[in-house]
Design an enzyme around this catalytic site. Structure first.
Site, PDB file in Angstrom:
ATOM      1  N   LEU A  25       0.870  -1.172   0.000  1.00  0.00           N
ATOM      2  CA  LEU A  25       0.000   0.000   0.000  1.00  0.00           C
ATOM      3  C   LEU A  25       0.904   1.217   0.000  1.00  0.00           C
ATOM      4  CD1 LEU A  25      -2.780  -0.904   2.630  1.00  0.00           C
ATOM      5  CD2 LEU A  25      -2.934  -0.999   0.135  1.00  0.00           C
ATOM      6  N   ASP A  26       0.515   2.254  -0.746  1.00  0.00           N
ATOM      7  CA  ASP A  26       1.309   3.469  -0.781  1.00  0.00           C
ATOM      8  C   ASP A  26       1.482   4.034   0.626  1.00  0.00           C
ATOM      9  OD1 ASP A  26       1.300   3.187  -3.508  1.00  0.00           O
ATOM     10  OD2 ASP A  26      -0.271   4.681  -3.841  1.00  0.00           O
ATOM     11  N   LYS A  27       2.513   4.830   0.798  1.00  0.00           N
ATOM     12  CA  LYS A  27       2.822   5.384   2.118  1.00  0.00           C
ATOM     13  C   LYS A  27       1.634   6.127   2.714  1.00  0.00           C
ATOM     14  CE  LYS A  27       6.092   8.446   4.486  1.00  0.00           C
ATOM     15  NZ  LYS A  27       7.268   9.344   4.340  1.00  0.00           N
TER      16      LYS A  27
END
Length: 241
Positions: free
Chosen positions: A103-105
């Site tokens: 998952l993106d930051k």
């Protein structure tokens, strides 16, 4: 499964292999009630009873955790500058955990943390088309035209269009709220899909991956072990062709 005694103890985070060899030779380990001083002895993880310094050590080959990933944590096992999702799992016996997918930051929500590589591979395989469901807030008015475009597949700059995705509009205004189901895991896929229709994701949270649904009682950064039923459903699902 049969493994060496020193590996058994090391896998359960009782110490380093070299340190554990000294502990075993020093008489601090019993197997089925009998002191054992050979680190090389083979242990049956299903039937043998191992005690280390007076404490039973039960072998767990795999661990499974559901994490409600907070924004700011990176989906990695190590990072020099940022907190990683595996660092949030504080009571694991193992040091080989990893996130299943990324998952993106700045993305929140469901992330499976485990050390079961086979399960991870199959859940992430493009051939499996495992559903991933997201809630998103979008800067801009999401329309039926967007729904139709997502259903046909979008050109997001890769060699192939995305697979058909199910976009459901919850609210449509200056800031729209949507539910989105995709069946791939391309780099920044959700954000790139909305960029392809001229809109921007301003908040993203994953709610479900395959049969595993986010436990809404978990606050961002909190986690829990998967139940036996959740594990069984995941493993049964990933075996399907």
């Amino acid at each position: 499964m049969k493994i060496r005694l020193d590996k058994y103890l090391a896998d359960m985070n009782c110490g380093t292999r070299s340190g554990l060899k000294k502990e075993i030779r020093g008489g601090n380990v019993t197997v089925n009630g009998t002191p054992v001083k050979s680190p090389e002895i083979k242990i049956d993880t299903e039937t043998d009873k191992v005690v280390f310094r007076g404490q039973p050590v039960v072998y767990e080959r795999y661990e499974y955790y559901m994490l409600n990933k907070p924004a700011g944590a990176v989906s990695a096992t190590s990072d020099r500058h940022e907190q990683t999702v595996t660092e949030l799992i504080r009571d694991s016996k193992r040091d080989d955990l990893f996130p299943v997918g990324r998952l993106d930051k700045d993305t929140e929500g469901l992330l499976l943390i485990t050390n079961n590589g086979e399960l991870s591979h199959r859940l992430l395989s493009p051939r499996k088309h495992v559903d991933k469901i997201y809630f998103a807030r979008i800067d801009g008015r999401v329309t039926q035209e967007d729904v139709d475009s997502f259903a046909r597949g979008l050109d997001i700059g890769d060699e192939k269009k995305t697979l058909p995705a199910d976009l459901h509009i919850c609210t449509s205004d200056g800031i729209s709220e949507v539910m989105l189901t995709i069946r791939e895991g391309r780099f920044h896929q959700v954000k790139r899909m909305f960029q392809a229709v001229g809109k921007k994701v301003i908040y993203l949270k994953r709610l479900q991956m395959g049969s595993l649904c986010l436990d809404e009682s978990l606050k961002p950064g909190e986690y829990r072990r998967l139940t036996e039923e959740e594990v069984e459903k995941l493993c049964s699902q990933e075996r399907k062709p």
